[in-house]
Design a protein around this motif. Structure first.
Motif, PDB file in Angstrom:
ATOM      1  N   TYR A   1     -32.937  17.500 -19.015  1.00  0.00           N
ATOM      2  CA  TYR A   1     -31.789  18.223 -19.550  1.00  0.00           C
ATOM      3  C   TYR A   1     -31.496  19.479 -18.724  1.00  0.00           C
ATOM      4  N   GLU A   2     -32.481  20.085 -18.044  1.00  0.00           N
ATOM      5  CA  GLU A   2     -32.148  21.094 -17.248  1.00  0.00           C
ATOM      6  C   GLU A   2     -31.348  20.740 -16.132  1.00  0.00           C
ATOM      7  N   ARG A   3     -31.548  19.649 -15.503  1.00  0.00           N
ATOM      8  CA  ARG A   3     -30.598  19.088 -14.417  1.00  0.00           C
ATOM      9  C   ARG A   3     -29.095  18.819 -14.864  1.00  0.00           C
ATOM     10  N   LEU A   4     -29.077  18.416 -16.352  1.00  0.00           N
ATOM     11  CA  LEU A   4     -27.916  18.142 -16.676  1.00  0.00           C
ATOM     12  C   LEU A   4     -27.132  19.447 -17.276  1.00  0.00           C
ATOM     13  N   GLY A   5     -27.875  20.542 -17.197  1.00  0.00           N
ATOM     14  CA  GLY A   5     -27.290  22.036 -17.485  1.00  0.00           C
ATOM     15  C   GLY A   5     -27.144  22.070 -19.286  1.00  0.00           C
ATOM     16  N   ARG A   6     -27.935  21.038 -19.869  1.00  0.00           N
ATOM     17  CA  ARG A   6     -27.903  21.208 -21.386  1.00  0.00           C
ATOM     18  C   ARG A   6     -29.311  21.911 -21.984  1.00  0.00           C
ATOM     19  N   TRP A   7     -29.167  23.256 -21.778  1.00  0.00           N
ATOM     20  CA  TRP A   7     -30.237  24.028 -22.121  1.00  0.00           C
ATOM     21  C   TRP A   7     -30.684  23.951 -23.462  1.00  0.00           C
ATOM     22  N   LEU A   8     -29.762  23.856 -24.679  1.00  0.00           N
ATOM     23  CA  LEU A   8     -30.259  23.494 -25.676  1.00  0.00           C
ATOM     24  C   LEU A   8     -31.153  22.232 -25.817  1.00  0.00           C
ATOM     25  N   GLY A   9     -30.778  20.983 -25.536  1.00  0.00           N
ATOM     26  CA  GLY A   9     -31.687  20.171 -25.286  1.00  0.00           C
ATOM     27  C   GLY A   9     -33.084  20.176 -24.639  1.00  0.00           C
ATOM     28  N   ALA A  10     -33.151  20.985 -23.827  1.00  0.00           N
ATOM     29  CA  ALA A  10     -34.266  21.463 -23.026  1.00  0.00           C
ATOM     30  C   ALA A  10     -35.189  22.382 -23.947  1.00  0.00           C
ATOM     31  N   LEU A  11     -34.492  23.192 -24.590  1.00  0.00           N
ATOM     32  CA  LEU A  11     -35.490  24.006 -25.610  1.00  0.00           C
ATOM     33  C   LEU A  11     -35.620  23.127 -26.829  1.00  0.00           C
ATOM     34  N   GLU A  12     -34.863  22.182 -27.350  1.00  0.00           N
ATOM     35  CA  GLU A  12     -35.286  21.177 -28.312  1.00  0.00           C
ATOM     36  C   GLU A  12     -36.565  20.489 -28.157  1.00  0.00           C
ATOM     37  N   THR A  13     -36.499  19.949 -26.790  1.00  0.00           N
ATOM     38  CA  THR A  13     -37.702  19.102 -26.353  1.00  0.00           C
ATOM     39  C   THR A  13     -38.730  19.820 -26.363  1.00  0.00           C
TER      40      THR A  13
ATOM     41  N   TYR B   1     -42.484  25.142 -19.155  1.00  0.00           N
ATOM     42  CA  TYR B   1     -42.115  26.352 -19.212  1.00  0.00           C
ATOM     43  C   TYR B   1     -41.160  26.774 -18.352  1.00  0.00           C
ATOM     44  N   ASN B   2     -41.361  26.462 -17.131  1.00  0.00           N
ATOM     45  CA  ASN B   2     -40.558  26.716 -15.755  1.00  0.00           C
ATOM     46  C   ASN B   2     -39.407  25.845 -15.960  1.00  0.00           C
ATOM     47  N   SER B   3     -39.303  24.677 -16.413  1.00  0.00           N
ATOM     48  CA  SER B   3     -38.064  23.582 -16.589  1.00  0.00           C
ATOM     49  C   SER B   3     -37.317  24.376 -17.742  1.00  0.00           C
ATOM     50  N   SER B   4     -37.693  24.956 -18.826  1.00  0.00           N
ATOM     51  CA  SER B   4     -37.140  25.313 -19.710  1.00  0.00           C
ATOM     52  C   SER B   4     -36.221  26.583 -19.277  1.00  0.00           C
ATOM     53  N   LEU B   5     -37.168  27.363 -18.383  1.00  0.00           N
ATOM     54  CA  LEU B   5     -36.594  28.781 -18.028  1.00  0.00           C
ATOM     55  C   LEU B   5     -35.482  28.476 -16.933  1.00  0.00           C
ATOM     56  N   SER B   6     -35.347  27.447 -16.183  1.00  0.00           N
ATOM     57  CA  SER B   6     -34.589  27.117 -15.314  1.00  0.00           C
ATOM     58  C   SER B   6     -33.364  26.544 -16.059  1.00  0.00           C
ATOM     59  N   ALA B   7     -33.415  25.956 -17.132  1.00  0.00           N
ATOM     60  CA  ALA B   7     -32.265  25.565 -17.901  1.00  0.00           C
ATOM     61  C   ALA B   7     -31.724  26.718 -18.745  1.00  0.00           C
ATOM     62  N   CYS B   8     -32.325  27.579 -19.083  1.00  0.00           N
ATOM     63  CA  CYS B   8     -31.828  28.908 -19.555  1.00  0.00           C
ATOM     64  C   CYS B   8     -30.909  29.535 -18.443  1.00  0.00           C
ATOM     65  N   GLU B   9     -31.642  29.624 -17.477  1.00  0.00           N
ATOM     66  CA  GLU B   9     -31.009  30.375 -16.057  1.00  0.00           C
ATOM     67  C   GLU B   9     -29.730  29.828 -15.779  1.00  0.00           C
ATOM     68  N   LYS B  10     -29.484  28.558 -15.577  1.00  0.00           N
ATOM     69  CA  LYS B  10     -28.161  27.962 -15.546  1.00  0.00           C
ATOM     70  C   LYS B  10     -27.341  28.137 -16.423  1.00  0.00           C
ATOM     71  N   ALA B  11     -27.693  28.426 -17.724  1.00  0.00           N
ATOM     72  CA  ALA B  11     -26.845  28.693 -18.833  1.00  0.00           C
ATOM     73  C   ALA B  11     -26.525  30.084 -18.797  1.00  0.00           C
ATOM     74  N   GLY B  12     -27.124  30.918 -18.222  1.00  0.00           N
ATOM     75  CA  GLY B  12     -27.077  32.403 -18.428  1.00  0.00           C
ATOM     76  C   GLY B  12     -27.597  32.831 -19.525  1.00  0.00           C
ATOM     77  N   ARG B  13     -28.806  32.304 -20.245  1.00  0.00           N
ATOM     78  CA  ARG B  13     -29.204  32.611 -21.553  1.00  0.00           C
ATOM     79  C   ARG B  13     -30.477  33.616 -21.475  1.00  0.00           C
ATOM     80  N   TRP B  14     -30.208  34.743 -20.751  1.00  0.00           N
ATOM     81  CA  TRP B  14     -31.246  35.658 -20.001  1.00  0.00           C
ATOM     82  C   TRP B  14     -32.206  36.044 -21.304  1.00  0.00           C
ATOM     83  N   HIS B  15     -31.605  36.583 -22.623  1.00  0.00           N
ATOM     84  CA  HIS B  15     -32.352  36.614 -23.712  1.00  0.00           C
ATOM     85  C   HIS B  15     -33.462  35.686 -24.152  1.00  0.00           C
ATOM     86  N   ILE B  16     -33.025  34.392 -23.948  1.00  0.00           N
ATOM     87  CA  ILE B  16     -34.153  33.348 -24.401  1.00  0.00           C
ATOM     88  C   ILE B  16     -34.928  33.152 -23.241  1.00  0.00           C
ATOM     89  N   ALA B  17     -34.473  33.269 -21.844  1.00  0.00           N
ATOM     90  CA  ALA B  17     -35.435  33.295 -21.022  1.00  0.00           C
ATOM     91  C   ALA B  17     -36.441  34.332 -20.926  1.00  0.00           C
TER      92      ALA B  17
END
Length: 418
Positions: A168-180, A196-212
């Protein structure tokens, strides 16, 4: 006769143990020679012999040899078991990306064959195939396999969840990463640093710094020590959203926790400062990298380019020039961002002739310009009253396939009207 059979069994057992020992020592050739010696001794290799040999191939990622052993087993009439198949699939996980497409097809075919045979795939079979899919950039296929796991009466493991989060992180789908990631916590598995790191990377790519930042805090609460990757992802997320003070706080916290920031961490922090016009802080960070002289903190093209861009905001064109001049000395080739930053800094600093000169240097270095470099150069032409040069730059833009923006159009019109 029974004595001969017992002797043969003991000999085969010894050879099988020797194959296993060779595998642990990563002596692939020796292990396969031992397998061949079984036939030379007029013994018949059994499933243990082949399992040990395929496991050797798994450790050394010799996937073509593993597939060959499976064929050899079939020809010898030896029935493999789930261990045989999983070891063969395991050889495919670490194959270099240049052959990943072919490898993915092989792994999927093996999994399908495994499902159609008397052997049902287990979680290891699925996990190995999912890992190959991720390496082959078949991220959606990896997610599909994860979903199949939920309907195939096979219980998912922590690796299944972590691999899917990575997909999910590679696809840039941060919601899918967090749901999983949430499902991982809901199951009987505890999230680890990798998930944790994969989820953080997904948030990074989406600019979701609050969730990160929430995830980073959760890591500490769950007694998982954040590593350099964790902190770098958070800093990068902050860089995209521009809260540079948070990025600097994280960088300082890394030092306090004895986590040496690496090049990626510094680049993210420099980018955060550049985005908020904190050009002096950005230059200080680059200076720290240059002073460190450590392999983990070697400045890259990104480091210099971000610092040069920061100089544009600070109006410090001499420093921008110095940084561009320093790059070749460190065996770094300036890219379009490096040149565009210098051209823009010179134009804003009323060094218009220099701006045009660096556009020419950019062309000589075979670096294609972008809309920023051309717009800055045309603004320099406007101030210098050089409408012929502006028209020439317009032609170069078209040749480079650069689409002009409103600024470029207005500047060109204004230059030609003078």
């Amino acid at each position: 006769m029974p004595e001969r059979l017992a002797e043969d069994a003991r000999s085969l057992l010894q050879i099988n143990r020797a194959i296993t020992a060779a595998g642990k020592a990563r002596q692939t050739s020796h292990a396969l020679d031992l397998l061949a010696s079984i036939a030379e001794a007029r013994l018949r290799p059994d499933v243990v012999s082949y399992n040990a040999s395929v496991a050797v191939c798994e450790r050394s990622t010799q996937w073509t040899q593993a597939v060959g052993l499976l064929d050899q087993m079939a020809a010898a009439g030896v029935l493999g078991n789930i261990i045989t198949k999983n070891s063969a699939l395991g050889t495919l996980k670490e194959v270099v990306p240049t052959t990943s497409g072919e490898t993915w097809v092989t792994a999927l075919s093996s999994l399908v064959a495994l499902g159609c045979s008397r052997l049902r795939p287990d979680v290891i079979s699925f996990n190995s195939t999912m890992s190959v899919a991720v390496r082959a950039a078949e991220w959606q296929s990896a997610i599909g396999l994860f979903e199949d796991l939920g309907t195939d009466a096979v219980e998912r493991s922590k690796i299944s969840y972590s691999t899917t989060i990575s997909a999910y992180e590679r696809l840039g789908r941060w919601l899918g990463a967090l749901e999983t990631w949430t499902k991982l916590g809901s199951a009987r598995w505890e999230p680890d640093v990798i998930s944790y790191n994969s989820s953080l990377s997904a948030c990074e790519k989406a600019g979701r710094w609050h969730i990160a930042l929430q995830l980073l805090g959760d890591m500490a609460a769950q007694a998982h020590e954040p590593d350099v990757i964790s902190c770098s992802s958070c800093i990068s997320a902050c860089a995209q959203a521009s809260p540079w003070l948070l990025a600097m706080s994280l960088l300082s916290a890394m030092g306090a926790q004895l986590l040496p920031p690496n090049t990626i961490t510094y680049n993210a922090a420099i980018g955060a400062c550049e985005g908020q016009g904190q050009w002096l802080t950005a230059l200080e960070l680059l200076a720290n990298m240059l002073r460190a002289a450590l392999a983990s903190k070697v400045p890259t093209v990104v480091s210099f380019s971000s610092a040069i861009s920061a100089c544009v905001r600070g109006g410090d064109w001499p420093v921008a020039l110095a940084l561009l001049d320093e790059m070749p000395r460190r065996r770094l080739s300036p890219n379009v961002i490096s040149y565009s930053g210098v051209i823009s800094a010179c134009e804003k600093g009323s060094q218009r002739t220099l701006a045009l000169r660096f556009l020419g240097a950019m062309e000589e270095a075979s670096v294609a310009g972008d809309v920023v470099s051309y717009s800055s150069a045309m603004s320099a032409c406007e101030e210098l009253g050089r409408w012929q040069t502006a028209l020439h730059l317009w032609e170069l833009m078209e040749a480079d396939g650069v689409t002009p923006n409103v600024v470029t159009l207005n500047t060109a019109i204004s230059t030609c009207s003078k």
